[in-house]
Write an enzyme that holds these catalytic residues in place. Structure first.
Site, PDB file in Angstrom:
ATOM      1  N   GLN A  14       0.960  -1.237   0.038  1.00  0.00           N
ATOM      2  CA  GLN A  14      -0.050   0.239   0.018  1.00  0.00           C
ATOM      3  C   GLN A  14       0.892   1.331  -0.091  1.00  0.00           C
ATOM      4  O   GLN A  14       1.779   1.413   0.724  1.00  0.00           O
ATOM      5  CB  GLN A  14      -1.065  -0.049   1.262  1.00  0.00           C
ATOM      6  N   SER A  98       3.875  -6.431   2.975  1.00  0.00           N
ATOM      7  CA  SER A  98       2.568  -6.252   3.463  1.00  0.00           C
ATOM      8  C   SER A  98       1.475  -6.851   2.476  1.00  0.00           C
ATOM      9  O   SER A  98       1.547  -7.933   2.142  1.00  0.00           O
ATOM     10  CB  SER A  98       2.375  -4.876   3.832  1.00  0.00           C
ATOM     11  N   LEU A  99       0.656  -5.982   1.913  1.00  0.00           N
ATOM     12  CA  LEU A  99      -0.279  -6.245   1.083  1.00  0.00           C
ATOM     13  C   LEU A  99       0.289  -7.056   0.051  1.00  0.00           C
ATOM     14  O   LEU A  99      -0.275  -7.927  -0.732  1.00  0.00           O
ATOM     15  CB  LEU A  99      -0.830  -4.923   0.176  1.00  0.00           C
ATOM     16  N   ARG A 123      -9.893  -7.696   4.094  1.00  0.00           N
ATOM     17  CA  ARG A 123      -8.786  -7.164   4.899  1.00  0.00           C
ATOM     18  C   ARG A 123      -8.761  -5.586   5.091  1.00  0.00           C
ATOM     19  O   ARG A 123      -8.584  -4.986   6.121  1.00  0.00           O
ATOM     20  CB  ARG A 123      -7.502  -7.571   4.141  1.00  0.00           C
ATOM     21  N   HIS A 203       0.043  -3.315  11.442  1.00  0.00           N
ATOM     22  CA  HIS A 203       0.912  -4.006  11.808  1.00  0.00           C
ATOM     23  C   HIS A 203       1.585  -3.811  13.305  1.00  0.00           C
ATOM     24  O   HIS A 203       2.702  -3.506  13.628  1.00  0.00           O
ATOM     25  CB  HIS A 203       2.429  -4.185  10.793  1.00  0.00           C
ATOM     26  N   GLN A 252       0.463 -11.447  10.260  1.00  0.00           N
ATOM     27  CA  GLN A 252       1.016 -10.342   9.518  1.00  0.00           C
ATOM     28  C   GLN A 252       0.376  -9.015   9.812  1.00  0.00           C
ATOM     29  O   GLN A 252       0.860  -8.049   9.696  1.00  0.00           O
ATOM     30  CB  GLN A 252       1.099 -10.551   8.006  1.00  0.00           C
TER      31      GLN A 252
END
Length: 315
Positions: A14, A98-99, A123, A203, A252
């Site tokens: 992102q 991440s994403l 999500r 996170h 995560q």
């Protein structure tokens, strides 16, 4: 003596979006068009129009931008493969920031593109909800060692959320905790403090309330064993089975993204070429800071596909 390319595909997270992303690929490559059409059909709305035309305010919403970056990244990958570019080797590992880890799951055939788009949209909704219920943010700290920032976070009640590269660490926390961290980081000699444009403290412990709900969301999707090992954001080790992948995706949300250790693991295991596939060049820059000798290639549109052939031919 030249060494053969041993490649990893890496996918952005992102923050790498822009209005217009993927449009050039959509117009030229049927495989890219099919990727956008597949995501549109799975989501039940024209995500492609949001990618191509905006508006920016709508595109950057967490529940929109996550599937938008994912599908654009897969469109980039499929277009590069369709182009018949002989200089795009098969990957030994795939990884995402991440994403981007979800894009890696599509590349490794763990999830279909349609399922992955729906999963990251859910999500994104949950992450946005967590950010509304427990407001917070994220802050990049430039120029301090991990140990120093760990000590600061103990005092400020923040969490380290991304270890990106030497001298670049991101923290997450509530607004007052971030303010305290900023003050302490300046006192310790941080070169720069950069607030990230996100809707929550991703996170970090502030994501804890959505962990169970996201675990239930994941149970509604079909996962397949990966065709290529995926490097875990949480452990910086390969994920090779379905159970460990599902566990990873839940962890995560709450745990630190270990990007620097992930890249170091891949290099230690023979990777000498990284292909950043998707919008932006953030990961390319981080990888160069982690290891200046690593070869990096960027595929974010037609220009990148063309440059790839030229770069590898002349190297």
């Amino acid at each position: 003596m030249t060494h053969p390319l041993k490649a990893a595909y890496v996918f952005p997270g992102q923050g790498s979006h822009r209005v217009g992303m993927g449009l050039d690929l959509y117009n030229r490559y049927p495989s890219a068009r099919e990727a956008f059409d597949e995501a549109d059909a799975a989501l039940g709305f024209l995500l492609s129009h949001l990618c191509f035309e905006g508006p920016e305010e709508e595109l950057k919403r967490t529940d929109n931008v996550q599937p938008a970056i994912l599908v654009t990244s897969i469109a980039c990958l499929r277009a590069a493969q369709q182009s018949g570019n002989k200089d795009l080797p098969s990957p030994t590992f795939v990884a995402g920031h991440s994403l981007g880890e979800y894009t890696a799951l599509v590349a490794a055939r763990v999830l279909t593109l349609g399922d992955a788009a729906n999963l990251v949209r859910e999500r994104g909704k949950l992450m946005y909800k967590a950010g509304r219920e427990k407001p917070g943010g994220m802050l990049a700290i430039i120029g301090l060692d991990t140990e120093v920032i760990e000590d600061i976070c103990l005092h400020s009640k923040c969490n380290i959320s991304n270890i990106n590269c030497p001298g670049q660490i991101v923290i997450s926390g509530a607004a007052d905790a971030l303010a305290e961290t900023s003050k302490l980081a300046r006192m310790k000699g941080a070169r720069r403090l950069i607030p990230l444009k996100v809707s929550g403290a991703f996170h970090s412990a502030l994501m804890e309330p959505i962990i169970d709900a996201f675990g239930k969301v994941i149970s509604n999707f079909t996962f397949q064993p990966p065709t290529t090992p995926i490097i875990s954001n949480v452990t910086a080790q390969p994920l090779t089975d379905i159970d460990s992948i599902k566990e990873e995706l839940v962890k995560q949300l709450r745990h630190c993204i270990q990007w620097q250790p992930s890249v170091e693991y891949m290099i230690h295991n023979g990777i000498n070429s990284f292909y950043e596939i998707g919008p932006g060049k953030v990961l390319t820059g981080l990888i160069k800071r982690i290891n200046s000798e690593a070869k990096t290639f960027n595929i974010s549109g037609i220009e990148g596909i063309t440059q790839l052939e030229n770069s590898t031919t002349s190297s």
